[in-house]
Enzyme design. Structure first.
Site, PDB file in Angstrom:
ATOM      1  N   ASP A  12      60.148  36.318  39.243  1.00  0.00           N
ATOM      2  CA  ASP A  12      60.309  34.914  38.871  1.00  0.00           C
ATOM      3  C   ASP A  12      61.556  34.696  38.016  1.00  0.00           C
ATOM      4  O   ASP A  12      61.919  35.551  37.209  1.00  0.00           O
ATOM      5  CB  ASP A  12      59.046  34.457  38.112  1.00  0.00           C
ATOM      6  CG  ASP A  12      58.980  32.944  37.992  1.00  0.00           C
ATOM      7  OD1 ASP A  12      59.624  32.248  38.801  1.00  0.00           O
ATOM      8  OD2 ASP A  12      58.292  32.456  37.082  1.00  0.00           O
ATOM      9  N   HIS A  29      68.989  32.924  43.599  1.00  0.00           N
ATOM     10  CA  HIS A  29      68.277  33.755  44.589  1.00  0.00           C
ATOM     11  C   HIS A  29      69.191  34.882  45.085  1.00  0.00           C
ATOM     12  O   HIS A  29      68.762  36.023  45.252  1.00  0.00           O
ATOM     13  CB  HIS A  29      67.803  32.910  45.772  1.00  0.00           C
ATOM     14  CG  HIS A  29      66.727  31.914  45.405  1.00  0.00           C
ATOM     15  ND1 HIS A  29      65.572  32.292  44.758  1.00  0.00           N
ATOM     16  CD2 HIS A  29      66.628  30.575  45.582  1.00  0.00           C
ATOM     17  CE1 HIS A  29      64.807  31.222  44.560  1.00  0.00           C
ATOM     18  NE2 HIS A  29      65.436  30.168  45.038  1.00  0.00           N
ATOM     19  N   LEU A 122      59.048  55.675  50.459  1.00  0.00           N
ATOM     20  CA  LEU A 122      58.643  54.469  49.718  1.00  0.00           C
ATOM     21  C   LEU A 122      58.235  53.410  50.733  1.00  0.00           C
ATOM     22  O   LEU A 122      58.937  53.190  51.716  1.00  0.00           O
ATOM     23  CB  LEU A 122      59.818  53.950  48.878  1.00  0.00           C
ATOM     24  CG  LEU A 122      59.634  52.579  48.222  1.00  0.00           C
ATOM     25  CD1 LEU A 122      58.610  52.660  47.082  1.00  0.00           C
ATOM     26  CD2 LEU A 122      60.954  52.049  47.660  1.00  0.00           C
TER      27      LEU A 122
END
Ligand code: FPP
Length: 224
Positions: A12, A29, A122
């Site tokens: 956030d 962003h 991962l």
């Protein structure tokens, strides 16, 4: 010492960072994507097996079309340019959430998942069009259709996160202390860290500090 297998992150603060530094939410962003890349690298260094990133919620469709388009263009160029590199690094990509996007994005997401399916180092669970409540409703409907018992094992089995261990650690950046419809079932016993920094300012050092704190928490799981 605790071991950390699965980290989930609510990334956030991009919009606020963008307005403050570049006078544009969208540029926040873009900067946030750089942090994503740093945290992927750092997760590998920390031998984390699963990294779940909240990239777009079911509620984010309420945002202006211009911002939504920017986010999906960012996702598209990230996958087109980086998926081979992720594959070489033995990283698996899995989308959690309902894949109801443009045909082009759906094809790209399916292709990226297929290309990296066998990878083991991962696993990145990218939450896209994800909402925990709709995920639970979907699971309950599947339980009904398949005529199986409602129990913890079956609910977990029919979530998007089936076969993935629950997060050990949930991090939310951006100084807000809420869960925003993210993994509500899965985080029942996760350790939660709220971080003041906005996501584009969050770095490897901040991440390592949280992981170090997590190592030393006494986790009782209801026991004493
Ligand atoms: C929340 O910040 C962030 C999002 C809704 C998008 C997250 C996207 C990225 C980190 C970049 C793209 C990632 C990929 C993997 C392509 P916010 O916009 O709600 O911030 P605010 O609270 O300051 O408004």
């Amino acid at each position: 010492m605790n071991s950390v297998k699965h980290v989930a992150i609510i990334m956030d603060g991009n919009g606020r960072w963008g307005i403050k530094n570049k006078k544009s939410r969208n540029l926040g962003h873009k900067e946030g994507l750089k942090t994503v890349e740093k945290i992927i690298k750092s997760s590998i260094k920390n031998k984390i097996r699963y990294l779940t990133l909240y990239a777009f919620s079911t509620e984010n469709w309420k945002r202006p079309k211009k911002e939504i388009n920017f986010l999906f263009n960012l996702l598209e160029s990230f996958l087109v340019n980086k998926i081979s590199e992720l594959n070489k690094q033995n990283i698996k990509l899995k989308i959690i959430g309902k894949k109801k996007f443009s045909k082009k994005i759906n094809i790209l997401l399916n292709k990226s998942e297929k290309q990296t399916f066998k990878n083991k180092k991962l696993q990145i669970n990218l939450a896209l069009n994800y909402g925990s409540k709709s995920e639970l409703i979907n699971a309950f409907n599947l339980i009904k259709i398949n005529k199986v018992k409602i129990n913890e094992k079956n609910i977990s089995k029919y979530l998007f996160t089936s076969n993935i261990p629950d997060p050990d650690l949930l991090i939310r950046t951006g100084s807000t202390q809420r869960l925003s419809n993210f993994l509500l079932w899965q985080i029942a016993y996760s350790e939660i860290f709220f971080e003041k920094k906005l996501w584009p300012d969050f770095n490897e050092n901040d991440y390592n500090k949280i992981i170090d704190k997590f190592y030393n928490i006494k986790r009782n799981f209801g026991n004493i």
